[in-house]
Design an enzyme around this catalytic site. Structure first.
Site, short mmCIF file in Angstrom:
data_model
loop_
_atom_site.label_atom_id
_atom_site.label_comp_id
_atom_site.label_asym_id
_atom_site.label_seq_id
_atom_site.Cartn_x
_atom_site.Cartn_y
_atom_site.Cartn_z
N TYR A 79 -3.07 43.17 -57.85
CA TYR A 79 -4.52 43.03 -58.02
C TYR A 79 -5.13 44.40 -58.20
CZ TYR A 79 -9.33 41.56 -57.03
OH TYR A 79 -10.67 41.33 -57.10
N TYR A 99 -11.81 43.08 -50.25
CA TYR A 99 -10.33 43.05 -50.30
C TYR A 99 -9.82 44.07 -49.30
CZ TYR A 99 -5.99 41.74 -52.66
OH TYR A 99 -4.74 41.23 -52.98
#
Ligand code: ZID
Length: 229
Positions: free
Chosen positions: A171, A181
């Protein structure tokens, strides 16, 4: 035909399932590794036909999964499993689910594989800012999301056919700041990407195995929903 082992399939919503379908449509034999705590529900849903609609391939046939292996990719061998996990009800019902044992079982059952897919990640403190993440949470994210790729390759490489291929999912939060995140997941993806380059060098020399990682777009998987993405 090729044979693929896909680690990280526990329902029909994630990348692992979609990759399995694509590989099945291309004629590959499909083996999956399912996180131990999710094993019972995944297998019973498969058996009861809950996934039949999403098993449908372009040509109308249903994807066949040759075998489902219980797997917990944070443990490499039985010696690594702590007593409380061994005794846990959700683990006690399954056997041979450490990475080394799964590779041995696949070898016994099928001999070799051609394709290894790593489609798993876990970050217990993902909802915390990196600056507020505990050491334990950070290391857990790296263990489940990064080292698990090294471990899978290490144990599966001996049963991978030359010119085979390994792939994982990363990612872009590894390179750019993506608020939300957290918990060391951005660090885990950065490690995964760096490790991919080194592993590609090593596995290429050892056995002509390609090692890659693909930076995924957004998909409403269980993991993505759990972090509110
Ligand atoms: P998923 O829940 O379907 O798959 C994760 C699997 O890992 C589950 O089946 C778990 O049971 C399993 N698992 C967890 N811990 C363990 C363990 N210790 N041992 C064995 N299995 C375990 O979710 P998924 O399909 O989203 O995740 C697959 C891969 O894709 C992971 O590496 C993700 O990090 C990666 N990925 C997913 C997305 C996404 O959107 N779903 C994104 C990037 C990477 C992403 O978050 N814009 C916004 C967000 C994103 C991309 C773009």
């Amino acid at each position: 035909g090729k044979r693929a082992f896909i680690a990280g399939v526990a329902d029909d919503n994630g990348y692992g399932w979609a990759i399995a379908k694509s590989l099945a449509a291309a004629g590959a034999e499909i083996l999956v590794g399912t996180w131990v705590p999710a094993l019972n529900i995944f297998e019973s849903s498969l058996r009861r036909g809950k996934f039949d609609e999403s098993r449908k391939l372009q040509d109308g046939s249903l994807m066949e999964i040759a075998k489902v292996y219980p797997l917990d990719a944070v443990y490499d061998s039985p010696e690594d499993v702590p007593e409380d996990v061994k005794a846990n009800k959700r683990y006690a019902g399954a056997t041979n689910w450490t990475v080394q044992e799964v590779a041995e079982s696949v070898k016994k059952d099928f001999g070799t594989i051609d394709i290894l897919v790593h489609s798993l990640a876990n970050g217990p403190e993902v909802s915390k800012l990196l600056s507020e993440t505990s050491r334990k949470g950070y290391l857990a994210a790296l263990s489940a999301s990064s080292y698990s790729y090294i471990s899978l390759l290490k144990h599966f490489l001996p049963i991978m056919n030359p010119d085979g291929s390994a792939i994982s999912l990363t990612y872009i939060a590894s390179e750019r700041i993506i608020p939300g995140y957290g918990g060391g997941m951005s660090s885990a993806k950065a490690a995964l990407e760096s490790d991919t380059r080194v592993l590609a060098f090593e596995a290429g020399r050892k056995k002509r195995i390609r090692v890659n990682t693909i930076s995924a777009g957004p998909l409403g998987s269980r993991a993505a929903k759990a972090i509110g993405f």
